[in-house]
Design a protein around this motif. Structure first.
Motif, PDB file in Angstrom:
ATOM      1  N   ASP A 542      -8.567  -5.128  14.788  1.00  0.00           N
ATOM      2  CA  ASP A 542      -9.009  -5.507  16.259  1.00  0.00           C
ATOM      3  C   ASP A 542      -9.561  -3.621  16.553  1.00  0.00           C
ATOM      4  OD1 ASP A 542      -9.237  -5.422  19.523  1.00  0.00           O
ATOM      5  OD2 ASP A 542      -6.792  -5.592  19.885  1.00  0.00           O
ATOM      6  N   ASP A 543     -10.299  -3.739  17.635  1.00  0.00           N
ATOM      7  CA  ASP A 543     -10.802  -2.238  18.336  1.00  0.00           C
ATOM      8  C   ASP A 543     -11.043  -1.086  17.003  1.00  0.00           C
ATOM      9  OD1 ASP A 543      -8.828  -3.050  20.393  1.00  0.00           O
ATOM     10  OD2 ASP A 543      -6.973  -1.238  19.593  1.00  0.00           O
ATOM     11  N   GLU A 599     -16.050  -6.113  21.617  1.00  0.00           N
ATOM     12  CA  GLU A 599     -15.915  -6.237  22.926  1.00  0.00           C
ATOM     13  C   GLU A 599     -15.601  -5.206  24.085  1.00  0.00           C
ATOM     14  OE1 GLU A 599     -11.647  -4.240  21.004  1.00  0.00           O
ATOM     15  OE2 GLU A 599     -10.852  -6.683  21.984  1.00  0.00           O
TER      16      GLU A 599
HETATM   17 CA    CA Z   1      -9.861  -4.881  21.247  1.00  0.00          CA
END
Ligand code: CA
Ligand code: C2E
Ligand code: CA
Length: 646
Positions: A542-543, A599
């Motif tokens: 993630d991220d 995202e």
């Molecule tokens: Ca994220």
């Protein structure tokens, strides 16, 4: 002719002189500033004066020279006054050991001051009445008819003290009560001895020993000190701060956090760290006589003052001081500090001061140079808000007040939603919606994230169990695991057990872990990831691009999917380099057969660009916000019926 044995009295005086000297020497240097200390100082001084005048009057009484009659009379009068003040000072001192507002004590003390005030009138008029004592023209001392009154008074006040310790037992520490009783035992023993052997003046000796005992136990100022730095310690800070609050006095503070202390201890040795701390304490203590210096916790100094002018001057001096380099045995060292300024710290809730300082220091992102951060209403409100949420979290966990929303992720290739991300939701009864960034971060700090993770994952599994048909529409459901969770092997096991408990296929789920967790190399991380993978749950990074990626680690870890952080997307419009970087990143990740999710896509323009660059999966408000479980079920139902809503 009266003769006294003065040896004990002299011994008592010597003891008091020693205590007096040590107390003053320390007090001058350290500027102890609490009611308790001020009264203790007064108490020692009274004891010293009392015993001195006891000695002097005894010598004069023994002398019996007519020329000294007036002198003897005067000295005895002063001695009697001190005999009145001494028990009162003791009761005062005992009162300041109580943990109550000083106003309350003041009112009570007024009552206890009345009897000695009445006796004082008697003492002052004694030269005419001779009720207590008289010295005739020949210089000879005689008892007055009321001479026992002074003994009676001392006796009654000893009982007052005992009564007070009993009545206010809850407001006194056990140790204080024990020491006060010990003190009374010593004193009354010595008074009794003198009553039986009137020529042996042991009362003054009792005072000397009693005060020494107090000094060595609860009245010792150096017990408030951190011995390494020479500053006051945390315990004294708490007592002092509590007292200021009870008195409603303004307290302005400057706190100094030393983020590099640990690093210096490690690299240059603890002796250099200690040397720096001593150097800092000495300088801070010299800034201003009205400023008190405390060393609390592992890497923090607190400076406290009571006027705004003192605050401003101290703040500027401290800033200038920490901008300079320090001379140490290991050479010159830069020692940056996070300096927090808090005006009217007494407005903070009880026991929240340290937490507030941590909160403020936490707002500083770059701690490589000395920075000043001053508290304002906004900051304090932010802190108080977090505190409320923190308290509410416990209740929310006990009563499982959370909810899960699902944000669908769109596949451009498929022209529909292919996966969901489960996102936690929480509403506070009066504050309303609480962003997960707030409560998840708090829960990570206080360890409650593990409980929340289990509750939420159970909720997700329940949802899937009740709507298992959705798994024909989507590949999987992504569930966030915070770094704290992933490093807890038993927790990961418990999560996997929940899947089994519901009898669901593990491939329904994908765990998302953040880049920061993935770059924190540890055997624990590998073990946990291995366990997850073996259970059949896939992993998503993630991220990506938001932190300091350790690419090597990322390549080593078994991710099926990579989510590119929305911060990279934000610079897309203005900066051609960002676009180039994003595009290249997608190409590389695609070539390595990762599934890539972009995202935070909010506009059509962003979506079109990403599509050109070969991004297939898109998550963002452009397609859909996170939706409640009935909403997401309805959305997927529509999609399965062939009429997607996007
Ligand atoms: Ca994220
Ligand atoms: P995240 O994992 O990066 O989740 C994506 C966040 O971006 C979500 O915020 C989502 O609402 C938001 N978002 C999605 N599309 C857009 C967009 O187009 N524009 C903007 N500005 N934002 C978008 P949310 O729900 O507020 O969650 C924030 C963070 O809280 C999550 O970031 C995640 O790190 C954490 N979180 C949420 N739920 C959980 C949970 O159950 N467990 C753990 N450990 N963390 C969670
Ligand atoms: Ca996520």
């Amino acid at each position: 002719m009266i003769t006294y044995n003065l040896d004990f009295l002299i011994a008592g005086l010597v003891l008091l002189l020693i205590v007096f000297y040590h107390y003053w020497e320390y007090d001058n240097k350290q500027r102890l500033d609490s009611t308790n200390n001020r009264i203790f100082r007064f108490f020692i001084a009274t004891a010293l004066a009392d015993v001195s005048f006891d000695l002097l009057s005894s010598v004069l009484i023994m002398d019996e020279r007519p020329g000294l009659a007036n002198m003897t009379n005067l000295v005895l009068t002063i001695f009697y006054i001190l005999q009145l003040v001494y028990p009162l000072a003791l009761v005062f001192y005992a009162q300041t050991l109580r943990e109550v507002s000083f106003d309350k004590i003041k009112k009570e003390m007024l009552v206890w001051t009345l009897p000695p005030a009445l006796i004082l009138c008697l003492v002052l008029s004694n030269s005419w009445t001779g009720l207590l004592f008289s010295v005739d023209v020949g210089g000879v001392y005689h008892h007055g008819p009321l001479y026992l009154l002074m003994y009676g008074y001392a006796f009654v006040y000893a009982w007052v003290l005992i009564l007070l310790t009993l009545i206010h037992k809850k407001e006194l520490s056990k140790r204080s009560v024990a020491v006060l009783w010990e003190f009374l035992l010593i004193e009354s023993g010595c008074v009794l001895y003198q009553a039986l052997h009137s020529s042996c003046l042991t009362t003054g000796f009792g005072i000397g020993i009693g005060v020494t005992v107090l000094y060595l136990t609860i009245g010792n100022p150096s017990s408030y000190m951190d011995h390494m730095t020479g500053a006051f310690d945390k315990h004294y800070f708490d007592t002092w701060f509590h007292e200021q609050r009870l008195k409603d006095k303004p307290v302005h503070m400057i706190t100094i956090t030393l983020p590099r202390l640990q690093h210096i201890n490690r690299v240059m040795g603890t002796h250099v760290g200690n040397q720096l701390l001593k150097q800092i304490t000495e300088t801070l203590q010299q800034i201003d006589p009205h400023v008190q210096v405390f060393w609390v916790s592992g890497k923090k100094f607190f400076l406290v003052m009571q006027t705004l002018a003192d605050y401003e001057r101290t703040r500027d001096e401290v800033m200038a001081f920490f901008r300079k380099t320090f001379d140490t045995d290991g050479g010159p060292v830069a020692f940056p500090a996070i300096i927090c300024g808090i005006i009217h710290g007494e407005r903070l809730p009880e026991n929240s001061f340290l937490a507030y300082v941590d909160y403020m220091a936490g707002l500083v992102k770059n701690s490589r140079e000395t920075v000043l951060i001053q508290s304002d209403d906004k900051m304090m409100n932010g802190f108080l808000y977090e505190r409320k949420i923190d308290i509410f979290l416990r209740e929310a966990i006990d009563r499982d007040l959370f909810d899960v929303y699902y944000q669908p992720i769109y596949s451009l290739e498929k022209g529909g939603y292919v996966t969901l991300e489960a996102l936690s939701r929480l509403w506070h009864p009066s504050l309303g919606y609480v962003p997960p960034d707030v409560f998840i971060t708090l829960a990570e700090k206080n360890g409650q994230i593990l409980k929340i993770g289990l509750l939420q994952f159970r909720r997700v599994c329940r949802f899937v169990k009740e709507n298992e048909w959705i798994m024909r529409e989507i590949r999987n459901i992504k569930f966030n695991l915070s770094p704290v969770e992933i490093l807890e092997y038993d927790h990961v096991k418990a999560l996997l057990d929940i899947i089994r408990e519901f009898g669901l296929n593990p491939s329904y789920f994908q765990f998302e872990i953040t880049e920061t967790a993935a770059t924190e190399y540890s055997a624990q991380l590998f073990e946990a990831l291995d366990l997850i993978q073996k259970a059949g749950v896939t992993l998503c990074l993630d991220d990506f691009g938001s932190g300091y990626a350790n690419l090597d680690m990322i390549l080593k870890l078994p991710f099926a999917c990579i989510k590119i952080d929305r911060s990279l997307l934000r610079g897309l419009g203005e900066e051609p380099k960002v676009a180039f970087f994003y595009h290249s990143l997608v190409s590389v990740l695609n070539a390595m057969h990762y599934r890539v999710v972009a995202e935070g896509v909010e506009t059509e323009e962003e979506k079109d660009k990403l599509s050109q660059w070969g991004v297939d999966m898109i998550q963002g408000f452009y397609f859909s916000k996170p939706l409640s479980s009935p909403e997401i079920a309805a959305l997927l139902k529509d999609q399965s019926a062939g009429n997607p809503r996007s």
